[in-house]
Enzyme design. Structure first.
Site, short mmCIF file in Angstrom:
data_model
loop_
_atom_site.label_atom_id
_atom_site.label_comp_id
_atom_site.label_asym_id
_atom_site.label_seq_id
_atom_site.Cartn_x
_atom_site.Cartn_y
_atom_site.Cartn_z
N HIS A 270 -20.04 21.19 6.69
CA HIS A 270 -19.75 21.85 7.98
C HIS A 270 -18.82 23.06 7.81
O HIS A 270 -19.26 24.19 7.94
CB HIS A 270 -19.19 20.89 9.04
CG HIS A 270 -20.03 19.68 9.26
ND1 HIS A 270 -21.36 19.77 9.59
CD2 HIS A 270 -19.75 18.34 9.17
CE1 HIS A 270 -21.85 18.55 9.71
NE2 HIS A 270 -20.91 17.67 9.46
N ASP A 321 -27.96 15.82 7.95
CA ASP A 321 -26.82 15.10 8.52
C ASP A 321 -27.23 13.90 9.38
O ASP A 321 -27.57 12.85 8.86
CB ASP A 321 -25.96 16.11 9.30
CG ASP A 321 -24.58 15.55 9.65
OD1 ASP A 321 -24.29 14.40 9.27
OD2 ASP A 321 -23.80 16.24 10.31
ZN LIG Z 1 -21.99 13.92 8.10
#
Ligand SMILES: [Zn+2]
Length: 456
Positions: A270, A321
């Site tokens: 991220h 994810d």
């Molecule tokens: Zn994650």
């Protein structure tokens, strides 16, 4: 030896035509030269591209895709989504995990991903107790990878606390927690397993700065081989940034840069909320930033300044994810579109006069395989692995397009249905959009979904 002939292939030297690839029994490319279809075991008339690495997956979350899209009384956020996720994972047993992961990995292969970094934190049983075999849940992931043939970089997660400052874990987090000593033993066991499972390697994943304390992080880094991949969630949400500042006086990426030796073994997942100086320091370190655009959009995380980062030589990779949607094309497209919407401009991630899609794709192939400790998979070159996808030349998004626009046409105008065939180490595992085990895997997944939904 397996021989593949390609009409068009995106190799390390760009698009080339009429190449014959020889893959040796270990899965490596031993020859790649001009040749004809007559000499090949398989002849591909489509467009061959390197297999993509998916650097960030939580497999079990595939089963809750679509179950957290209803608004509650309070404003929804990542943190309310996490509560739904915690109640869901409370039920999952090892067999169910394998069923979900196998379904997910079939979907990944059909999308063009040939390896996956599984950020695996579901270690304990449904009561939060350790299994008699500490690798019980990890073995479900390994079995799913073997069943589907996807390359697996298993990233067991160290998870100790519920928040910055070593806050005690919450009851729902007991399935994740273990001591550092137990964790290091798990790594040892999984490394032994990786030695006998084709296509498997092992890294580590200290979950986040809020879930691991600085002393354990330092000790972990001293306990593992210097080349082992190391992944961490970082700066995904603004609350994480302010909590980190309250705890340390520093922002998460700033703290990490100041306290570990960031290098090309690291993958920062991220890294959404960063200042310009943090962007510069990560780019300079050689670490990869693992971006998960679909999940980051779904969770309302924010947008990483990928254009600035790539302009500074920063390396990116892609991850699915939460697996709310498995689509390589959509991950690339949304990565670029997030930048366009923010900057009110176009073709942000491409360089002058080059295909933007090709630039994103090739950068993510290279950064992704670096992050997974699989450098031999990063391009279709002699000595590398024979893992590739064939794009369908008769697909409406592709048909009639010039070679220089094929990747753009797939990523911006197409979807998973553009991917026709996929090979792992020279062996075809997806043919005409079909994985040989997909019916059985889907049936088993359907049974598990019924069990899980009934228990919600
Ligand atoms: Zn994650």
């Amino acid at each position: 030896m397996i021989k593949h002939y390609f009409s068009n292939i995106l190799s390390g030297d760009g698009w080339q035509q009429d190449l014959l690839m020889t893959v040796d029994p270990s899965g490596r490319i031993s020859a790649l030269a001009e040749g004809s279809a007559a000499d090949a075991d398989y002849s591909h008339s489509g467009y061959a591209v390197p297999g993509m690495a998916n650097v960030h997956s939580h497999a079990f979350q595939r089963a809750m895709a679509g179950l957290a899209e209803v608004s509650g009384e309070q404003a929804d956020s990542f943190w309310s989504w996490r509560n739904v996720m915690y109640s869901f994972l409370g039920e999952i047993n090892p067999d169910q995990l394998q069923a979900i992961a196998s379904q997910l990995y079939v979907e990944m292969l059909k999308a063009g991903f040939t390896s996956v970094g599984e950020f695996h934190y579901l270690h304990n049983d449904i009561n939060g107790q350790a299994f008699s075999d500490r690798a019980e849940m990890s073995k479900s992931i390994v079995a799913a990878a073997q069943e589907t043939s996807i390359g697996l970089t298993l990233l067991p997660v160290l998870y100790q606390y519920s928040g910055f400052g070593a806050a005690e874990p919450k009851a729902q987090q007991y399935r994740f927690t273990q001591s550092l000593d137990q964790f290091v033993m798990l790594i040892d066991e999984l490394q032994k397993r990786a030695g006998v499972v084709p296509g498997m390697n092992v890294g580590v994943a200290p979950h986040s700065l809020r879930a691991v304390d600085p002393e354990s992080l330092a000790e972990l880094m001293n306990s593992i081989p210097k080349s082992m991949p190391c992944h961490i969630h970082i700066a995904e949400q603004m609350r994480e940034v302010t909590d980190c500042q309250n705890w340390s006086g520093q922002r998460p990426v700033e703290w990490l840069s100041n306290n570990v030796e960031l290098s090309n073994r690291w993958c920062l997942i991220h890294a959404t909320h960063v200042l310009a100086e943090e962007v510069a320091s990560v780019a300079q370190s050689g670490a990869v930033v693992g971006l998960c655009p679909i999940t980051e959009a779904n969770l309302g995380d924010g947008i990483f300044p990928a254009g600035d980062f790539m302009n500074r030589g920063g390396k990116i990779a892609l991850g699915s994810d939460s697996n709310i949607l498995v689509s390589l094309a959509e991950e690339c497209r949304l990565l670029e579109y997030g930048q366009r919407l923010t900057l009110q401009s176009r073709n942000i991630l491409g360089s002058m006069n080059t295909s933007t899609g090709e630039q994103i794709f090739t950068q993510a192939v290279s950064g992704g395989h670096q992050a997974l400790g699989r450098p031999g998979n990063a391009g279709l070159e002699i000595g590398g692995r024979g893992s590739f996808a064939i794009l369908d030349p008769k697909h409406p998004a592709i048909i009639g397009k010039p070679t220089r626009a094929i990747i753009d046409s797939w990523l911006f105008a197409g979807d998973n249905s553009v991917v026709k065939d996929v090979a792992i180490d020279g062996k075809l595992v997806v043919v005409d959009g079909h994985h040989s085990a997909e019916e059985a895997i889907l049936n088993r997944f359907g049974t598990v979904m019924a069990e899980l939904v009934a228990s919600l």
